[in-house]
Write a protein that holds these residues in place. Structure first.
Motif, mmCIF file in Angstrom:
data_model
loop_
_atom_site.group_PDB
_atom_site.id
_atom_site.type_symbol
_atom_site.label_atom_id
_atom_site.label_comp_id
_atom_site.label_asym_id
_atom_site.label_seq_id
_atom_site.Cartn_x
_atom_site.Cartn_y
_atom_site.Cartn_z
ATOM 1 N N ARG A 79 -0.798 2.250 -3.871
ATOM 2 C CA ARG A 79 -0.169 1.378 -4.863
ATOM 3 C C ARG A 79 0.494 0.201 -4.151
ATOM 4 N NH1 ARG A 79 5.405 2.461 -5.207
ATOM 5 N NH2 ARG A 79 5.908 4.335 -4.011
ATOM 6 N N THR A 80 0.635 -0.908 -4.876
ATOM 7 C CA THR A 80 1.277 -2.089 -4.304
ATOM 8 C C THR A 80 2.604 -2.340 -4.992
ATOM 9 O OG1 THR A 80 0.151 -3.592 -5.818
ATOM 10 C CG2 THR A 80 -0.933 -3.158 -3.720
ATOM 11 N N ALA A 81 3.478 -3.030 -4.271
ATOM 12 C CA ALA A 81 4.789 -3.379 -4.811
ATOM 13 C C ALA A 81 5.280 -4.637 -4.118
ATOM 14 C CB ALA A 81 5.782 -2.243 -4.574
ATOM 15 N N SER A 82 6.082 -5.410 -4.835
ATOM 16 C CA SER A 82 6.733 -6.590 -4.263
ATOM 17 C C SER A 82 8.228 -6.359 -4.314
ATOM 18 C CB SER A 82 6.371 -7.843 -5.064
ATOM 19 O OG SER A 82 4.999 -8.111 -4.945
ATOM 20 N N HIS A 83 8.902 -6.700 -3.228
ATOM 21 C CA HIS A 83 10.345 -6.477 -3.153
ATOM 22 C C HIS A 83 10.959 -7.416 -2.128
ATOM 23 C CE1 HIS A 83 9.995 -4.349 0.715
ATOM 24 N NE2 HIS A 83 8.895 -3.818 0.200
ATOM 25 N N CYS A 84 12.251 -7.337 -1.980
ATOM 26 C CA CYS A 84 12.959 -8.149 -0.976
ATOM 27 C C CYS A 84 13.926 -7.258 -0.196
ATOM 28 C CB CYS A 84 13.663 -9.339 -1.623
ATOM 29 S SG CYS A 84 14.782 -8.885 -2.940
ATOM 30 N N THR A 85 13.433 -6.113 0.256
ATOM 31 C CA THR A 85 14.232 -5.196 1.056
ATOM 32 C C THR A 85 14.263 -5.698 2.490
ATOM 33 O OG1 THR A 85 13.521 -3.380 -0.358
ATOM 34 C CG2 THR A 85 14.505 -2.796 1.767
ATOM 35 N N ALA A 86 15.460 -5.888 3.004
ATOM 36 C CA ALA A 86 15.618 -6.407 4.364
ATOM 37 C C ALA A 86 15.206 -5.386 5.411
ATOM 38 C CB ALA A 86 17.065 -6.818 4.592
ATOM 39 N N TRP A 87 14.690 -5.869 6.522
ATOM 40 C CA TRP A 87 14.353 -5.030 7.676
ATOM 41 C C TRP A 87 15.652 -4.544 8.299
ATOM 42 C CZ3 TRP A 87 10.024 -3.027 9.702
ATOM 43 C CH2 TRP A 87 10.089 -2.514 11.010
ATOM 44 N N ASP A 88 15.684 -3.284 8.700
ATOM 45 C CA ASP A 88 16.853 -2.702 9.342
ATOM 46 C C ASP A 88 16.407 -2.045 10.643
ATOM 47 O OD1 ASP A 88 19.065 -1.254 10.209
ATOM 48 O OD2 ASP A 88 19.588 -0.560 8.203
ATOM 49 N N ASP A 89 16.777 -2.642 11.791
ATOM 50 C CA ASP A 89 16.372 -2.116 13.097
ATOM 51 C C ASP A 89 16.816 -0.680 13.327
ATOM 52 O OD1 ASP A 89 14.983 -4.323 14.100
ATOM 53 O OD2 ASP A 89 16.829 -5.285 14.769
ATOM 54 N N ARG A 90 17.879 -0.251 12.653
ATOM 55 C CA ARG A 90 18.398 1.093 12.864
ATOM 56 C C ARG A 90 17.552 2.157 12.184
ATOM 57 N NH1 ARG A 90 24.025 -0.644 10.636
ATOM 58 N NH2 ARG A 90 22.474 -1.492 9.246
ATOM 59 N N ARG A 91 16.754 1.779 11.169
ATOM 60 C CA ARG A 91 15.994 2.805 10.455
ATOM 61 C C ARG A 91 14.508 2.494 10.308
ATOM 62 N NH1 ARG A 91 15.254 0.913 5.273
ATOM 63 N NH2 ARG A 91 16.686 -0.676 4.612
ATOM 64 N N ASP A 92 14.127 1.235 10.246
ATOM 65 C CA ASP A 92 12.731 0.861 10.043
ATOM 66 C C ASP A 92 12.001 0.791 11.382
ATOM 67 O OD1 ASP A 92 13.337 0.609 7.336
ATOM 68 O OD2 ASP A 92 13.818 -1.516 7.546
ATOM 69 N N SER A 93 10.680 0.971 11.335
ATOM 70 C CA SER A 93 9.918 0.933 12.585
ATOM 71 C C SER A 93 8.543 0.298 12.384
ATOM 72 C CB SER A 93 9.752 2.345 13.158
ATOM 73 O OG SER A 93 9.094 3.183 12.239
ATOM 74 N N VAL A 94 8.026 -0.245 13.475
ATOM 75 C CA VAL A 94 6.694 -0.850 13.496
ATOM 76 C C VAL A 94 5.693 0.242 13.847
ATOM 77 C CG1 VAL A 94 5.204 -2.534 14.657
ATOM 78 C CG2 VAL A 94 7.614 -3.076 14.235
ATOM 79 N N ILE A 95 4.647 0.381 13.034
ATOM 80 C CA ILE A 95 3.564 1.307 13.340
ATOM 81 C C ILE A 95 2.482 0.561 14.107
ATOM 82 C CG2 ILE A 95 1.730 2.757 12.377
ATOM 83 C CD1 ILE A 95 3.604 3.275 9.977
ATOM 84 N N GLU A 96 2.101 -0.609 13.572
ATOM 85 C CA GLU A 96 1.050 -1.406 14.197
ATOM 86 C C GLU A 96 1.191 -2.860 13.766
ATOM 87 O OE1 GLU A 96 -3.848 -1.622 14.180
ATOM 88 O OE2 GLU A 96 -2.823 -0.165 12.937
ATOM 89 N N GLN A 97 1.269 -3.766 14.738
ATOM 90 C CA GLN A 97 1.308 -5.186 14.439
ATOM 91 C C GLN A 97 -0.117 -5.713 14.325
ATOM 92 O OE1 GLN A 97 3.770 -6.470 13.257
ATOM 93 N NE2 GLN A 97 5.436 -6.948 14.642
ATOM 94 N N PRO A 98 -0.347 -6.725 13.489
ATOM 95 C CA PRO A 98 -1.700 -7.294 13.379
ATOM 96 C C PRO A 98 -2.062 -8.031 14.657
ATOM 97 C CG PRO A 98 -0.131 -8.632 12.171
ATOM 98 C CD PRO A 98 0.625 -7.424 12.653
ATOM 99 N N SER A 99 -3.348 -8.169 14.899
ATOM 100 C CA SER A 99 -3.788 -8.917 16.076
ATOM 101 C C SER A 99 -3.460 -10.384 15.866
ATOM 102 C CB SER A 99 -5.280 -8.742 16.301
ATOM 103 O OG SER A 99 -6.008 -9.328 15.232
ATOM 104 N N ALA A 100 -3.393 -11.122 16.946
ATOM 105 C CA ALA A 100 -3.050 -12.549 16.875
ATOM 106 C C ALA A 100 -4.089 -13.329 16.087
ATOM 107 C CB ALA A 100 -2.907 -13.133 18.275
ATOM 108 N N THR A 101 -5.302 -12.828 15.982
ATOM 109 C CA THR A 101 -6.362 -13.525 15.270
ATOM 110 C C THR A 101 -6.400 -13.171 13.787
ATOM 111 O OG1 THR A 101 -7.938 -11.787 15.811
ATOM 112 C CG2 THR A 101 -7.821 -13.689 17.304
#
Length: 162
Positions: free
Chosen positions: A134-156
């Motif tokens: 499912r998709t959703a739109s929101h404005c939840t801020a990133w929080d370094d203390r709890r959120d994490s990166v799984i995979e960043q997109p390639s530069a291309t």
């Protein structure tokens, strides 16, 4: 093992080490490179530490340095771009992230930095939850203390830039 070596091992394990232009790895809390003593700065958007002689963040390309903003406790005033960059954090279109330490994983589909239906400080991110699609739109801020990166997109992949 000395303090520097221990700090580097921890920073590398947490993927928070910075690499200076001289090639040395440094923990994120160092304000100068251990090897060449080049001053290091912290990116206000993604928190990456990089050599000051580089004008853009080595991770997300943002030009806003945390040191230029002052301490959060002092109540520094952000421009709209700086505010949105801090809210979006390291998230990029095509990247995969996790909300919270055990929260659901999602992929970023779109980032609108000036939301058309709100005040100037509005922004919006559209995501697809990986568990159910499912998709959703929101404005939840990133929080370094709890959120994490799984995979960043390639530069291309045409990622969203600061």
């Amino acid at each position: 093992m000395g303090a520097y070596e221990r700090d580097v091992v921890i920073a590398l394990r947490e993927r928070r080490a910075s690499t200076c232009t001289c090639g040395a790895s440094n923990p994120p809390h160092y304000d100068a490179c251990h090897e060449c003593q080049q001053p290091l700065v912290t990116c206000a958007t993604c928190g990456t530490v990089s050599p000051q002689r580089i004008g853009r963040c080595t991770e997300c390309g943002c030009t806003t340095r945390a040191e230029a903003l002052g301490a959060r406790e002092e109540g520094y005033e952000l421009t709209h771009e700086e505010f949105v960059n801090l809210q979006v954090g390291p998230r990029r279109v095509g990247g995969r992230y996790r909300g919270g330490s055990n929260g659901p994983a999602y992929e970023v589909l779109d980032i609108k930095r000036d939301h058309p239906f709100g005040p100037r400080s509005s922004w919006q991110i559209t995501v697809r939850w990986l568990a159910d699609g499912r998709t959703a739109s929101h404005c939840t801020a990133w929080d370094d203390r709890r959120d994490s990166v799984i995979e960043q997109p390639s530069a291309t992949a045409g990622e969203d830039s600061c």
